[in-house]
Design a protein around this motif. Sequence first.
Motif, PDB file in Angstrom:
ATOM      1  N   VAL A 219      -6.736   6.764   3.138  1.00 12.68           N
ATOM      2  CA  VAL A 219      -5.929   6.327   1.997  1.00 12.68           C
ATOM      3  C   VAL A 219      -6.214   7.305   0.861  1.00 12.68           C
ATOM      4  CG1 VAL A 219      -5.497   4.519   0.298  1.00 12.68           C
ATOM      5  CG2 VAL A 219      -5.982   3.898   2.680  1.00 12.68           C
ATOM      6  N   GLU A 220      -5.157   7.730   0.174  1.00 10.49           N
ATOM      7  CA  GLU A 220      -5.294   8.751  -0.873  1.00 10.49           C
ATOM      8  C   GLU A 220      -4.927   8.180  -2.234  1.00 10.49           C
ATOM      9  OE1 GLU A 220      -3.535  13.204  -1.974  1.00 10.49           O
ATOM     10  OE2 GLU A 220      -3.711  12.552   0.117  1.00 10.49           O
ATOM     11  N   PHE A 221      -5.765   8.477  -3.217  1.00  6.50           N
ATOM     12  CA  PHE A 221      -5.551   8.029  -4.588  1.00  6.50           C
ATOM     13  C   PHE A 221      -5.059   9.184  -5.449  1.00  6.50           C
ATOM     14  CE2 PHE A 221      -8.532   5.042  -2.854  1.00  6.50           C
ATOM     15  CZ  PHE A 221      -8.249   3.841  -3.475  1.00  6.50           C
ATOM     16  N   ALA A 222      -4.058   8.913  -6.273  1.00  4.84           N
ATOM     17  CA  ALA A 222      -3.635   9.844  -7.316  1.00  4.84           C
ATOM     18  C   ALA A 222      -4.442   9.523  -8.568  1.00  4.84           C
ATOM     19  CB  ALA A 222      -2.142   9.694  -7.590  1.00  4.84           C
ATOM     20  N   LEU A 359     -19.660  -1.172   5.555  1.00  6.18           N
ATOM     21  CA  LEU A 359     -18.209  -1.196   5.752  1.00  6.18           C
ATOM     22  C   LEU A 359     -17.853  -0.197   6.844  1.00  6.18           C
ATOM     23  CD1 LEU A 359     -17.096  -1.296   2.007  1.00  6.18           C
ATOM     24  CD2 LEU A 359     -17.195  -3.202   3.630  1.00  6.18           C
ATOM     25  N   THR A 360     -16.987  -0.612   7.772  1.00  2.76           N
ATOM     26  CA  THR A 360     -16.763   0.189   8.973  1.00  2.76           C
ATOM     27  C   THR A 360     -15.343   0.695   9.144  1.00  2.76           C
ATOM     28  OG1 THR A 360     -16.306  -1.816  10.250  1.00  2.76           O
ATOM     29  CG2 THR A 360     -18.593  -1.030  10.210  1.00  2.76           C
ATOM     30  N   ARG A 361     -14.337  -0.004   8.589  1.00  6.69           N
ATOM     31  CA  ARG A 361     -12.946   0.339   8.904  1.00  6.69           C
ATOM     32  C   ARG A 361     -12.020  -0.213   7.822  1.00  6.69           C
ATOM     33  NH1 ARG A 361     -14.888  -3.946  11.308  1.00  6.69           N
ATOM     34  NH2 ARG A 361     -13.687  -5.893  11.373  1.00  6.69           N
ATOM     35  N   ILE A 362     -10.810   0.290   7.788  1.00  3.54           N
ATOM     36  CA  ILE A 362      -9.777  -0.304   6.953  1.00  3.54           C
ATOM     37  C   ILE A 362      -9.119  -1.413   7.765  1.00  3.54           C
ATOM     38  CG2 ILE A 362      -7.573   0.091   5.768  1.00  3.54           C
ATOM     39  CD1 ILE A 362      -8.481   2.937   5.222  1.00  3.54           C
ATOM     40  N   ASP A 363      -9.279  -2.639   7.318  1.00  6.41           N
ATOM     41  CA  ASP A 363      -8.732  -3.775   8.052  1.00  6.41           C
ATOM     42  C   ASP A 363      -7.220  -3.862   7.861  1.00  6.41           C
ATOM     43  OD1 ASP A 363      -9.454  -6.529   9.448  1.00  6.41           O
ATOM     44  OD2 ASP A 363      -7.930  -6.934   7.922  1.00  6.41           O
ATOM     45  N   ALA A 413      -4.803  -2.317  15.280  1.00  2.00           N
ATOM     46  CA  ALA A 413      -5.159  -1.019  14.689  1.00  2.00           C
ATOM     47  C   ALA A 413      -4.411  -0.749  13.396  1.00  2.00           C
ATOM     48  CB  ALA A 413      -4.875   0.096  15.692  1.00  2.00           C
ATOM     49  N   LEU A 414      -3.235  -1.356  13.240  1.00  2.00           N
ATOM     50  CA  LEU A 414      -2.478  -1.235  11.987  1.00  2.00           C
ATOM     51  C   LEU A 414      -2.034  -2.613  11.549  1.00  2.00           C
ATOM     52  CD1 LEU A 414      -1.028   0.503   9.817  1.00  2.00           C
ATOM     53  CD2 LEU A 414       0.979   0.467  11.312  1.00  2.00           C
ATOM     54  N   ARG A 415      -2.381  -2.979  10.347  1.00  2.00           N
ATOM     55  CA  ARG A 415      -1.891  -4.226   9.746  1.00  2.00           C
ATOM     56  C   ARG A 415      -1.482  -3.927   8.311  1.00  2.00           C
ATOM     57  NH1 ARG A 415      -5.964  -7.230  12.637  1.00  2.00           N
ATOM     58  NH2 ARG A 415      -7.371  -7.151  10.874  1.00  2.00           N
ATOM     59  N   LEU A 416      -0.246  -4.256   8.001  1.00  2.00           N
ATOM     60  CA  LEU A 416       0.275  -4.085   6.650  1.00  2.00           C
ATOM     61  C   LEU A 416       0.786  -5.433   6.168  1.00  2.00           C
ATOM     62  CD1 LEU A 416       2.318  -0.807   7.258  1.00  2.00           C
ATOM     63  CD2 LEU A 416       0.070  -0.979   6.178  1.00  2.00           C
ATOM     64  N   THR A 417       0.301  -5.869   5.027  1.00  2.00           N
ATOM     65  CA  THR A 417       0.772  -7.102   4.419  1.00  2.00           C
ATOM     66  C   THR A 417       1.795  -6.742   3.352  1.00  2.00           C
ATOM     67  OG1 THR A 417      -1.360  -8.178   4.784  1.00  2.00           O
ATOM     68  CG2 THR A 417       0.103  -9.177   3.171  1.00  2.00           C
ATOM     69  N   LEU A 418       3.022  -7.235   3.526  1.00  2.00           N
ATOM     70  CA  LEU A 418       4.078  -6.983   2.547  1.00  2.00           C
ATOM     71  C   LEU A 418       4.243  -8.218   1.680  1.00  2.00           C
ATOM     72  CD1 LEU A 418       6.714  -5.264   4.882  1.00  2.00           C
ATOM     73  CD2 LEU A 418       4.719  -4.265   3.756  1.00  2.00           C
ATOM     74  N   LEU A 443      -6.676  -2.784  -0.776  1.00  2.00           N
ATOM     75  CA  LEU A 443      -7.204  -2.342   0.506  1.00  2.00           C
ATOM     76  C   LEU A 443      -8.204  -3.393   0.972  1.00  2.00           C
ATOM     77  CD1 LEU A 443      -6.517   0.330  -1.198  1.00  2.00           C
ATOM     78  CD2 LEU A 443      -8.078   1.480   0.367  1.00  2.00           C
ATOM     79  N   ALA A 444      -8.091  -3.802   2.222  1.00  2.00           N
ATOM     80  CA  ALA A 444      -9.070  -4.721   2.803  1.00  2.00           C
ATOM     81  C   ALA A 444      -9.963  -3.924   3.741  1.00  2.00           C
ATOM     82  CB  ALA A 444      -8.366  -5.851   3.562  1.00  2.00           C
ATOM     83  N   LEU A 445     -11.274  -3.955   3.486  1.00  2.00           N
ATOM     84  CA  LEU A 445     -12.229  -3.162   4.254  1.00  2.00           C
ATOM     85  C   LEU A 445     -13.027  -4.080   5.166  1.00  2.00           C
ATOM     86  CD1 LEU A 445     -13.454  -0.890   1.318  1.00  2.00           C
ATOM     87  CD2 LEU A 445     -11.552  -0.515   2.894  1.00  2.00           C
ATOM     88  N   GLY A 446     -13.157  -3.678   6.429  1.00  2.00           N
ATOM     89  CA  GLY A 446     -13.817  -4.518   7.424  1.00  2.00           C
ATOM     90  C   GLY A 446     -15.298  -4.219   7.545  1.00  2.00           C
ATOM     91  N   THR A 447     -16.051  -5.229   7.960  1.00  2.00           N
ATOM     92  CA  THR A 447     -17.482  -5.097   8.232  1.00  2.00           C
ATOM     93  C   THR A 447     -17.841  -6.004   9.404  1.00  2.00           C
ATOM     94  OG1 THR A 447     -19.710  -5.484   7.352  1.00  2.00           O
ATOM     95  CG2 THR A 447     -17.972  -6.884   6.503  1.00  2.00           C
TER      96      THR A 447
END
Length: 490
Positions: A219-222, A359-363, A413-418, A443-447
């Motif tokens: 994920v990239e931040f401006a 923290l291990t992954r982007i949930d 592997a991919l979850r997007l909440t709209l 962003l939801a980060l998994g552990t």
Amino acid sequence: VREGPRRGVRRDVGGRGDPDVDRSRVPAVPLGGVDRAAEDLRALGELAKSMGVRVGYEALAWGRHVSDHRDAWEIVRRADHPNIGLILDSFHTLVRRIDSDTIRSIPGDRIFIVQLADAPRIEMDLLYLSRHFRSMPGEGDLPVVDFMRAVAATGYAGPLSLEIFNDQFRGGSPKVIAADGHRSLLYLMDQVRQFEPSPIAISVPAMPERSPVAGIAFVEFAAAPDDVAPLRDLLRQLGFEPAGQHRSKQVTLYRQGDIRLIVNTEPEGLVRSQYVTHGLSAYAFGIEVPDAGAAVQRAVALGANIFSQGVAEGETMVPAIRGVGGGLIYFLDKSETLGAIWEREFVPLESTAGPNAGLTRIDHLAQTMDYDQMLTWVLFYRSIFAVEKSPMVDVLDPGGLVRSQVVAAASGALRLTLNGADSSRTFAGEFVQRNFGSGIQHLALGTDDIMATAAALAGRGFVPLAIPDTYYDDLAARLGLEAGFVEALR
């Protein structure tokens, strides 16, 4: 309008070569009877012939005497006139749960036009559902693909018409709605072609299959230079440390587990325009797929806008498309070029920090937008990637209602909440207003051990959101959790 005790049909004159339309009627005035209806249509066919037009007969799902395409076809068959044919509408068939395979026995040349619409599966008066909640194929819950496969099996080679009644569309952008309609038809016929070769499916350009997703790569931040210090401090509290500095750009990579976060402070290009518009924001993310080139090819075929900007000599051009709020979706794979991008593009930085926070992954990522945009982006993701949508849920907010829907890969592997905001008074609506448009809200980060991570975060000085004690009391009362576990949560 022609209504009376004998004819009892509505005649809508079409244009551009389309057939006129005779629909089954709802009021008590029309008389029933298949033979009577066939006789009337035969007489109407003679009139149509003299005027050089064709007449199509359509069953309405709420019709008084004819509400099933099978009955409508029997009337047309008995009328036995070359200027009289059948009109099929996916909504009227599917909302009554009529088996689409019953269409396969109808000769394709007796079908004059096919109308397509999707809709949510909700218990509601059918007429009201039709007038307010229709959507593009692929945006709702009806099996429109099965319907269209059955139509294709008849040899039908005529036009496809999108007949959509929807309150959101009435006030929406005609350009966006037209693009959605085009994408929905391409996506629909791409699915049909895989099972039922037909004249109308062949006209759709070939494209790669929907791309599986192995995960969110980054994920990239401006950001602006003044944002770097407070953002870096927050990331360090969360257990992230700088892991790499881009060889030629003002871009820093932070890592923890399989999570990569990029902070981009370049003074020009898209990232700068994103910052000027939205401020400090997560404006882009990368998706790992088996074949980045194929994924982009499919996205472009379905109307996505490709993005590119110049790179320095020796740098990798990472393929990307425009996403929600004008942000970017990058595509990475395991190829020789894209698979080694982190080692090739970034100079490693030595970490002096101790153990991370676990923290291990982007949930998942949550993207917030105006409610009117949700159907557009659900269709966008479903048509390009191998993901499916969950039922929409209402999230109660002190300032109103937020509608939320998840698109996710079966593997997770991919979850997007709209999240769709109807009111600026909700937290979601406030984000859209303050952000000057849609974007990634959280962003939801998994552990693997949330209690250990919470303790590690506290040890790093992280200040969590304050939760009132009544929340935990309510958990214990509603769910019957053990007191010790509730206290640990508290």
